[in-house]
Scaffold this active site. Sequence first.
Site, PDB file in Angstrom:
ATOM      1  N   THR A   1      -5.972 101.350 -31.623  1.00  0.00           N
ATOM      2  CA  THR A   1      -5.927 102.630 -32.350  1.00  0.00           C
ATOM      3  C   THR A   1      -6.691 102.392 -33.661  1.00  0.00           C
ATOM      4  O   THR A   1      -6.097 102.236 -34.711  1.00  0.00           O
ATOM      5  CB  THR A   1      -4.473 103.064 -32.644  1.00  0.00           C
TER       6      THR A   1
ATOM      7  N   ARG B   1     -12.856  90.583 -37.298  1.00  0.00           N
ATOM      8  CA  ARG B   1     -12.634  91.959 -37.741  1.00  0.00           C
ATOM      9  C   ARG B   1     -12.074  92.000 -39.163  1.00  0.00           C
ATOM     10  O   ARG B   1     -11.108  91.321 -39.474  1.00  0.00           O
ATOM     11  CB  ARG B   1     -11.696  92.690 -36.773  1.00  0.00           C
TER      12      ARG B   1
ATOM     13  N   VAL C   1      -3.006  92.120 -27.456  1.00  0.00           N
ATOM     14  CA  VAL C   1      -1.654  92.619 -27.190  1.00  0.00           C
ATOM     15  C   VAL C   1      -1.413  92.771 -25.692  1.00  0.00           C
ATOM     16  O   VAL C   1      -0.405  92.302 -25.157  1.00  0.00           O
ATOM     17  CB  VAL C   1      -1.430  93.965 -27.925  1.00  0.00           C
TER      18      VAL C   1
ATOM     19  N   PHE D   1       4.626  93.227 -32.469  1.00  0.00           N
ATOM     20  CA  PHE D   1       4.550  92.510 -33.755  1.00  0.00           C
ATOM     21  C   PHE D   1       3.890  91.155 -33.524  1.00  0.00           C
ATOM     22  O   PHE D   1       4.357  90.126 -34.014  1.00  0.00           O
ATOM     23  CB  PHE D   1       5.954  92.336 -34.347  1.00  0.00           C
TER      24      PHE D   1
ATOM     25  N   ASP E   1      -8.312  97.393 -17.350  1.00  0.00           N
ATOM     26  CA  ASP E   1      -9.152  97.370 -18.547  1.00  0.00           C
ATOM     27  C   ASP E   1     -10.538  97.860 -18.140  1.00  0.00           C
ATOM     28  O   ASP E   1     -10.989  97.605 -17.018  1.00  0.00           O
ATOM     29  CB  ASP E   1      -9.238  95.948 -19.125  1.00  0.00           C
TER      30      ASP E   1
ATOM     31  N   CYS F   1      -5.309  94.496 -37.967  1.00  0.00           N
ATOM     32  CA  CYS F   1      -4.114  95.332 -38.181  1.00  0.00           C
ATOM     33  C   CYS F   1      -3.901  95.786 -39.627  1.00  0.00           C
ATOM     34  O   CYS F   1      -3.809  96.984 -39.879  1.00  0.00           O
ATOM     35  CB  CYS F   1      -2.875  94.579 -37.708  1.00  0.00           C
TER      36      CYS F   1
ATOM     37  N   PHE G   1       4.335  84.608 -46.451  1.00  0.00           N
ATOM     38  CA  PHE G   1       3.359  85.543 -47.040  1.00  0.00           C
ATOM     39  C   PHE G   1       3.353  85.493 -48.563  1.00  0.00           C
ATOM     40  O   PHE G   1       3.394  86.499 -49.242  1.00  0.00           O
ATOM     41  CB  PHE G   1       3.604  86.975 -46.515  1.00  0.00           C
TER      42      PHE G   1
END
Length: 441
Positions: free
Chosen positions: A87, A321, A13, A148, A32, A255, A244
């Site tokens: 997060t 992930r 992001v 998004f 960073d 996410c 989808f």
Amino acid sequence: MSEVIGVIGAGYVGAATAAGFAHLGYSVAVVDTDAAKVDGILCGRSGLTEPGLDDLIEAAHENSTITASTSYSVLTDATIVFVCVPTPMRSDGAADLTFIDTALSGVEPYLEPDDVVVLKSTVPVGTGDAVAERLGSAGVHVVNNPEFLREGHTVEDFLAPDRVVVGGDPAAIKRVTALYRSLHSPIVEVDRASAELAKYACNSFLALKLSFVDELATLAERVGADITEVTDVMAHDDRIGSHFLSPGPGWGGSCFPKDTRALISTATSVERPMRTLAAAVDANEAQTQRIAALIADRLDEPDAAVTLLGLTFKAGTADLRESPALDIALTLSKQGVRVFAHDPTITSAESLVARMPLENPADPSQPTLPVILADPYALDVDTRVIAIVTEWNDYRSLQWSLVAARCPHAVVIDTRGIVDAALVRSAGLQLYRIGIAEDWL
Ligand code: UDX
């Protein structure tokens, strides 16, 4: 262009946000904690597998419109600072805001009155208000501007977003929306809580849709239907939409799994449980285990091996992930199955270690990491099942005759619906496609 952009975090992001604003003509400073990422940006590279991203960073590097550092002091001149830190999910399902807190502590000494802090990270409702309270006494404004961005499409999604959502301090909203004005995308101004909730709502709704389709595919197999025909009919309905609707081995990534659980956690904490979403999360876990069971059911000999084609959670990314492929590998390995795997982005099992926790990696009687194949044809001769788990284009155009020559008794399980059935079958291989009854009945 009087605003100077600061970006905290150079992951998917942050890097896309920094590169995107530099491309739009702004001067951008990135901070960073990872020195390798910072060094990469300073040399014009992101270090990420993202189409177009390195081109933008290289151009910004050549124009001297981007800089980076591990020190927050690089943000001294920034007037609008985007917080793009992870997060992650806490063990109780709620979002862990530690990185947000660290980012704010880092930038606070460099903020001046009228600067704007923009929360781009996905944060639970109430976070923006808490940050506004924390920074308000210094005259700093706070705006929520959720991202998004799809992995593998971050540049495209930054430069041509379906919508730009902003919520929070009205005076600051004007300055943040002005940054995006040249993109000509719809700008949706909402209150802060709605901006925060909307981000979770979008990801959770898509996850819900997929879990529905995954279960529908299972049902289709049982009742004599073809999921591709069923979803085609659904897609013709504008109210449902055509995206989808492809079943798979379960949704994953950085996410959906964390955002669905965080929304469930928020809803539970205010005693407004989201039963539909909790069911989607359960169905998703069951879907991945169903695929593992379908594979295991086709192993007829004790020494039989399985090859998983694809390890990343989706095609077009090197990201492992929450990848269903790793859960499938682990489940099979726990049953004593020898698991091999190929993925265009994974060249050694090293990168799997952090994502596939094994209790005792040194003990061969315990579950082990899959053996990584250099190419999809380097199959173990005892391979009985070849399962396509990620929808890489490489697997659409496999030479099935080469596969059959090496493993004539292998069956192919296509969990993504990407192979040409006639080609697989003409090579003499048995094929099972998810959601297509004629393959299973
Ligand atoms: C998602 C959201 O799309 C993005 O807007 C958000 O900001 C970050 O999360 P991403 O995680 O990159 O993006 O993946 P996405 O392309 O949305 O796919 C999510 C999961 O759904 C993947 O596991 C994918 O394989 C699966 N999927 C998607 C399907 O199984 N079938 C489909 O038809 C589409």
